[in-house]
Design a protein around this motif. Structure first.
Motif, PDB file in Angstrom:
ATOM      1  N   UNK A  46       0.836  -1.205   0.000  1.00 35.87           N
ATOM      2  CA  UNK A  46       0.000   0.000   0.000  1.00 35.87           C
ATOM      3  C   UNK A  46       0.872   1.256   0.000  1.00 35.87           C
ATOM      4  N   UNK A  47       1.945   1.250   0.781  1.00 36.59           N
ATOM      5  CA  UNK A  47       2.858   2.400   0.785  1.00 36.59           C
ATOM      6  C   UNK A  47       3.436   2.626  -0.614  1.00 36.59           C
ATOM      7  N   UNK A  48       3.741   1.550  -1.320  1.00 34.34           N
ATOM      8  CA  UNK A  48       4.257   1.664  -2.694  1.00 34.34           C
ATOM      9  C   UNK A  48       3.207   2.277  -3.617  1.00 34.34           C
ATOM     10  N   UNK A  49       1.938   1.910  -3.416  1.00 34.12           N
ATOM     11  CA  UNK A  49       0.854   2.514  -4.210  1.00 34.12           C
ATOM     12  C   UNK A  49       0.779   4.014  -3.976  1.00 34.12           C
ATOM     13  N   UNK A  50       0.902   4.400  -2.717  1.00 37.93           N
ATOM     14  CA  UNK A  50       0.850   5.830  -2.377  1.00 37.93           C
ATOM     15  C   UNK A  50       1.995   6.576  -3.049  1.00 37.93           C
ATOM     16  N   UNK A  51       3.183   6.029  -2.953  1.00 43.79           N
ATOM     17  CA  UNK A  51       4.348   6.693  -3.545  1.00 43.79           C
ATOM     18  C   UNK A  51       4.257   6.730  -5.070  1.00 43.79           C
ATOM     19  N   UNK A  52       3.727   5.668  -5.671  1.00 49.93           N
ATOM     20  CA  UNK A  52       3.580   5.625  -7.129  1.00 49.93           C
ATOM     21  C   UNK A  52       2.632   6.712  -7.623  1.00 49.93           C
ATOM     22  N   UNK A  53       1.694   7.103  -6.758  1.00 49.33           N
ATOM     23  CA  UNK A  53       0.750   8.167  -7.114  1.00 49.33           C
ATOM     24  C   UNK A  53       1.269   9.547  -6.747  1.00 49.33           C
ATOM     25  N   UNK A  54       2.529   9.615  -6.280  1.00 51.72           N
ATOM     26  CA  UNK A  54       3.139  10.900  -5.958  1.00 51.72           C
ATOM     27  C   UNK A  54       3.047  11.301  -4.504  1.00 51.72           C
ATOM     28  N   UNK A  55       2.572  10.411  -3.643  1.00 56.54           N
ATOM     29  CA  UNK A  55       2.426  10.743  -2.235  1.00 56.54           C
ATOM     30  C   UNK A  55       3.606  10.293  -1.403  1.00 56.54           C
ATOM     31  N   UNK A  56       3.493  10.513  -0.093  1.00 57.16           N
ATOM     32  CA  UNK A  56       4.548  10.153   0.854  1.00 57.16           C
ATOM     33  C   UNK A  56       3.988   9.139   1.843  1.00 57.16           C
ATOM     34  N   UNK A  57       4.678   8.000   1.986  1.00 55.74           N
ATOM     35  CA  UNK A  57       4.167   6.939   2.853  1.00 55.74           C
ATOM     36  C   UNK A  57       5.297   6.169   3.502  1.00 55.74           C
ATOM     37  N   UNK A  58       5.007   5.659   4.692  1.00 55.99           N
ATOM     38  CA  UNK A  58       5.919   4.805   5.433  1.00 55.99           C
ATOM     39  C   UNK A  58       5.179   3.538   5.807  1.00 55.99           C
ATOM     40  N   UNK A  59       5.724   2.380   5.455  1.00 58.99           N
ATOM     41  CA  UNK A  59       5.139   1.101   5.857  1.00 58.99           C
ATOM     42  C   UNK A  59       5.613   0.745   7.257  1.00 58.99           C
TER      43      UNK A  59
END
Length: 291
Positions: A46-59
């Motif tokens: 899910x974090x990878x999905x967020x980053x792929x869409x241009x967002x910032x995420x930490x798993x």
């Protein structure tokens, strides 16, 4: 402007279903997202999905059911993003059985994840936000709890889950009353969506349609959660929202009904007619699901 720009949110149980939808929706509105799930691979996806869409995420796969684990989750969020502004308590499990078939383990497991899981992170973050407010800092923080229609109206075969979710709704009232002075709002949500739990319990009902509006899509519920996590919701606290598809409502909980006052002690035998009249004059409760 995106409504959660530069805010950081911790979402528990975010590796799938509603939690995943919340993570994607918060990120789309500018938030940094901590994707917490007991399954690290799911959180990372899910974090990878967020980053792929241009967002910032930490798993993160930290333990939400202990203060030590909760502190470690918060510390990881602070190290990555500097501050935490929103907590979405979403993680949950089921151990469904008719009441008389429940074991102690069935009861304890559900209480641990739902009630203890709601307590630990809120306690750690609440103390952090309280200390900041007392130090003169402006706090605009949010706790979003997860109840359920089952917790509000009951559900056959789910007494452990119902008790936990009803407890969370009541907990929300007290948290809102106690924490408002520190700039913290607390609300809860009773969502209805397609998740692993609902697909297991009612697969035909929540099945994705071949065409048209997908009422059970978890993304439908995400909008109210993101709004509650934003600065726009600062005046709303101590409420329970129900959301499904395009529907949204504010639950009306227990309240004192009509009163009969004898101004003296009642005799037990007198109460049959009194109780009958009080019930007839009140609003009938919603039926327990499955009854």
């Amino acid at each position: 402007m995106r409504i959660c720009e530069a805010r950081t949110v911790i979402i528990t149980g975010a590796g799938a279903g509603l939690g995943r939808a919340y993570a994607l929706a918060f990120a789309a509105e500018g938030a940094n997202v901590v994707v917490n799930d007991i399954r690290l691979d799911a959180a990372e996806a899910v974090a990878a999905e967020v980053r792929a869409a241009g967002g910032h995420a930490l798993a993160n796969s930290g333990d939400i059911c202990s203060i030590e684990g909760a502190q470690a989750i918060v510390d990881a969020a602070l190290a990555a993003f500097g501050e935490v502004h929103v907590l979405v308590n979403n993680a949950g499990i089921l151990r469904d059985r008719m009441f008389l078939s429940l074991t102690e383990d069935d009861w304890d497991a559900v209480m641990r994840v739902h009630l203890r899981g709601h307590f630990c992170l809120a306690n750690v973050l609440g103390r952090r936000w309280r200390d900041a407010a007392k130090a003169g800092q402006k706090v605009d923080a949010r706790i979003i709890n997860t109840s359920s229609g089952a917790g509000l109206q009951g559900s056959i075969g789910q007494s452990n889950y119902v008790a936990a979710k009803g407890g969370i709704a009541a907990l929300t009232l007290v948290q809102a009353a106690e924490l408002g002075r520190y700039g913290i709002t607390v609300n809860c949500l009773a969502p209805a969506a397609r998740t692993a739990m609902t697909e297991a319990g009612m697969p035909d009902m929540v099945k994705k349609p071949e065409s048209g509006f997908d009422v059970w899509d978890p993304m439908n519920v995400a909008a109210i959660v993101v709004w509650l996590g934003s600065p726009l919701s600062a005046r709303v606290s101590g409420r329970c929202f129900e959301a499904k598809g395009g529907e949204i409502s504010v639950a009306e909980g227990w309240r004192t009904g009509k009163i009969r006052d004898k101004r003296a002690r009642w005799e037990p035998a007198e109460l049959s007619q009194v109780v009958e009249e009080l019930i007839s004059e009140g609003i009938p409760p919603q039926k327990v699901y499955g009854s």
